[in-house]
Design a protein around this motif. Sequence first.
Motif, PDB file in Angstrom:
ATOM      1  N   TRP A  55       0.882  -1.105   0.005  1.00  0.00           N
ATOM      2  CA  TRP A  55      -0.095  -0.296   0.037  1.00  0.00           C
ATOM      3  C   TRP A  55       0.800   1.351  -0.119  1.00  0.00           C
ATOM      4  O   TRP A  55       0.616   2.140  -0.675  1.00  0.00           O
ATOM      5  N   PHE A  56       2.039   1.182   0.827  1.00  0.00           N
ATOM      6  CA  PHE A  56       3.027   2.333   0.833  1.00  0.00           C
ATOM      7  C   PHE A  56       3.524   2.688  -0.738  1.00  0.00           C
ATOM      8  O   PHE A  56       3.705   3.908  -1.032  1.00  0.00           O
ATOM      9  N   MET A 124      -7.137   3.481  -2.879  1.00  0.00           N
ATOM     10  CA  MET A 124      -7.644   3.191  -1.449  1.00  0.00           C
ATOM     11  C   MET A 124      -7.130   1.940  -0.858  1.00  0.00           C
ATOM     12  O   MET A 124      -6.746   1.859   0.060  1.00  0.00           O
ATOM     13  N   THR A 125      -7.309   1.075  -1.875  1.00  0.00           N
ATOM     14  CA  THR A 125      -6.882  -0.372  -1.373  1.00  0.00           C
ATOM     15  C   THR A 125      -5.220  -0.374  -1.519  1.00  0.00           C
ATOM     16  O   THR A 125      -4.475  -1.286  -0.801  1.00  0.00           O
ATOM     17  N   SER A 142      -7.211 -10.917   5.782  1.00  0.00           N
ATOM     18  CA  SER A 142      -8.244 -10.051   5.689  1.00  0.00           C
ATOM     19  C   SER A 142      -8.478  -9.523   4.241  1.00  0.00           C
ATOM     20  O   SER A 142      -9.762  -8.825   4.072  1.00  0.00           O
ATOM     21  N   ILE A 143      -7.700  -9.529   3.282  1.00  0.00           N
ATOM     22  CA  ILE A 143      -7.901  -8.994   1.960  1.00  0.00           C
ATOM     23  C   ILE A 143      -9.015  -9.787   1.238  1.00  0.00           C
ATOM     24  O   ILE A 143      -9.609  -9.217   0.266  1.00  0.00           O
ATOM     25  N   VAL A 145     -11.724 -10.019   2.104  1.00  0.00           N
ATOM     26  CA  VAL A 145     -12.767  -8.954   2.389  1.00  0.00           C
ATOM     27  C   VAL A 145     -12.931  -8.013   1.012  1.00  0.00           C
ATOM     28  O   VAL A 145     -13.841  -7.615   0.511  1.00  0.00           O
ATOM     29  N   VAL A 146     -11.806  -7.436   0.748  1.00  0.00           N
ATOM     30  CA  VAL A 146     -11.259  -6.720  -0.442  1.00  0.00           C
ATOM     31  C   VAL A 146     -11.928  -7.231  -1.551  1.00  0.00           C
ATOM     32  O   VAL A 146     -12.582  -6.657  -2.546  1.00  0.00           O
ATOM     33  N   SER A 149     -15.473  -7.500  -1.971  1.00  0.00           N
ATOM     34  CA  SER A 149     -16.208  -6.301  -2.376  1.00  0.00           C
ATOM     35  C   SER A 149     -15.833  -6.071  -3.887  1.00  0.00           C
ATOM     36  O   SER A 149     -16.817  -5.381  -4.658  1.00  0.00           O
TER      37      SER A 149
ATOM     38  N   PRO B 114      -0.263  -1.470   5.889  1.00  0.00           N
ATOM     39  CA  PRO B 114      -0.458  -0.908   7.615  1.00  0.00           C
ATOM     40  C   PRO B 114      -1.556  -1.885   8.165  1.00  0.00           C
ATOM     41  O   PRO B 114      -2.701  -1.822   7.613  1.00  0.00           O
ATOM     42  N   LEU B 117      -5.088  -0.068   8.784  1.00  0.00           N
ATOM     43  CA  LEU B 117      -6.037  -0.095   7.942  1.00  0.00           C
ATOM     44  C   LEU B 117      -6.532  -1.053   7.162  1.00  0.00           C
ATOM     45  O   LEU B 117      -7.558  -1.315   6.767  1.00  0.00           O
ATOM     46  N   PHE B 118      -5.758  -2.314   7.168  1.00  0.00           N
ATOM     47  CA  PHE B 118      -6.049  -3.726   6.258  1.00  0.00           C
ATOM     48  C   PHE B 118      -5.940  -4.558   7.442  1.00  0.00           C
ATOM     49  O   PHE B 118      -4.986  -5.302   7.570  1.00  0.00           O
ATOM     50  N   SER B 119      -6.740  -5.183   8.188  1.00  0.00           N
ATOM     51  CA  SER B 119      -7.016  -6.229   8.878  1.00  0.00           C
ATOM     52  C   SER B 119      -8.273  -6.478   9.320  1.00  0.00           C
ATOM     53  O   SER B 119      -9.167  -5.629   9.106  1.00  0.00           O
ATOM     54  N   PHE B 120      -8.734  -7.738   9.944  1.00  0.00           N
ATOM     55  CA  PHE B 120     -10.334  -7.882  10.503  1.00  0.00           C
ATOM     56  C   PHE B 120     -10.469  -6.739  11.522  1.00  0.00           C
ATOM     57  O   PHE B 120     -11.561  -6.374  11.494  1.00  0.00           O
ATOM     58  N   LEU B 123     -11.549  -3.359  10.063  1.00  0.00           N
ATOM     59  CA  LEU B 123     -12.727  -3.483   9.355  1.00  0.00           C
ATOM     60  C   LEU B 123     -13.754  -2.847  10.144  1.00  0.00           C
ATOM     61  O   LEU B 123     -14.878  -2.103   9.669  1.00  0.00           O
ATOM     62  N   LEU B 131     -11.757   1.900   3.390  1.00  0.00           N
ATOM     63  CA  LEU B 131     -10.685   1.653   2.602  1.00  0.00           C
ATOM     64  C   LEU B 131     -10.788   0.173   2.102  1.00  0.00           C
ATOM     65  O   LEU B 131     -10.581  -0.087   0.717  1.00  0.00           O
ATOM     66  N   MET B 132     -11.353  -0.740   2.888  1.00  0.00           N
ATOM     67  CA  MET B 132     -11.375  -2.149   2.275  1.00  0.00           C
ATOM     68  C   MET B 132     -12.637  -2.311   1.580  1.00  0.00           C
ATOM     69  O   MET B 132     -12.580  -3.011   0.559  1.00  0.00           O
ATOM     70  N   VAL B 133     -13.644  -1.963   1.894  1.00  0.00           N
ATOM     71  CA  VAL B 133     -15.008  -2.219   1.284  1.00  0.00           C
ATOM     72  C   VAL B 133     -15.391  -1.541   0.353  1.00  0.00           C
ATOM     73  O   VAL B 133     -15.581  -2.027  -0.830  1.00  0.00           O
TER      74      VAL B 133
END
Lengths: 166, 191
Positions: A55-56, A124-125, A142-143, A145-146, A149, B114, B117-120, B123, B131-133
Amino acid sequence: MSTINTPKQQDEMLDDTSAYINHSEKSESTLSLLKYTIVGIIFGIVFVKAEIISWFRIQEMFRLESFHMYGIIGTAVTVGIISVAIIKKFSIKTISGENIVIVKKKFSKGQIFGGLLFGLGWAMTGACPGPLFAQIGAGIGSIIVVIGSALAGTWTYGLLKEKLPH
Amino acid sequence: MQQFLDKLSAPWPWYIAGIIIGLIVPALLIIGNKTFGISSNLRHICAACFPANIPFFKYNWKKEFWNLFFVVGIIIGAFIATQYLSNPNDLVIDANLKSTLNELNVTDLKHLLPNDLFSFNALTTPRGFILMVIGGFLVGFGTRYANGCTSGHAIMGLANLQWPSLVATICFMLGGFIMTNFILPFILQLK
């Protein structure tokens, strides 16, 4: 390169959707499809090792703080242009002897509206579709979820397609 | 040998990555007459799993099955790189970006993404959810609307000198600039 000479034939080659990107007439066995997995593995390793999935790195690109991503995309495009030119010039065939087909991209307003919307999402992502899959492989669970979406987004586009300006 | 492994484990320079990614274009063409493009897979998954009688998802997705094999390879490759060639050092981030993120309460600057921002856990925070959804939704909707993503347009399309792909690529970049510089700072404040 297949021999497409007349403008009419060329028009027929214009693809309404670049989702259909298998231009081989031959069907392949599962074993044969594994060669794409091998190319994918190399791609996945590069995604992680060159930190393209970070992301960075994407933020740095859009804040003009680093040359890294520009260097990668610029080099990839240059190598791609040279490769495609060589394939066309020497009419290189596939390993199974077929003519190589590269379909032209058809312009639609979708490239503007959709392009802008994807650009917003990309920042954003911090990931375009390839890196999203690589992030899963890199253990960032957790990605999922992305990706879920993103599937919902693609599905919604399919639902609304006829109502959107193209 | 150890020296070689150490070198492989350090972050790879842009020119190595760029050359390999560029070579994927002729590799796919030559091994099977396939055009490089990843976002199509999102459509194939929809067509295979949730077609819901929508015409856009009624096509022979099985013919495009090769692309899902390609994606599985990406996942395996990322796993291998993370497990066996992982960079032992922290991520190096531009100092300006670091201080901006610090001000915006993004504290995990060591990992590729990071954690804040990106983890369960993220959310459940407004900014993580957005950001995620919403970000993910825009990626899926936008790529299909534009008929391609970074691989299909910016790399494959430009490699074949297609001007619609240049338009798409410029719009991708423009969208990204607007988000990162003008909208993201506000989203990151929603803690």
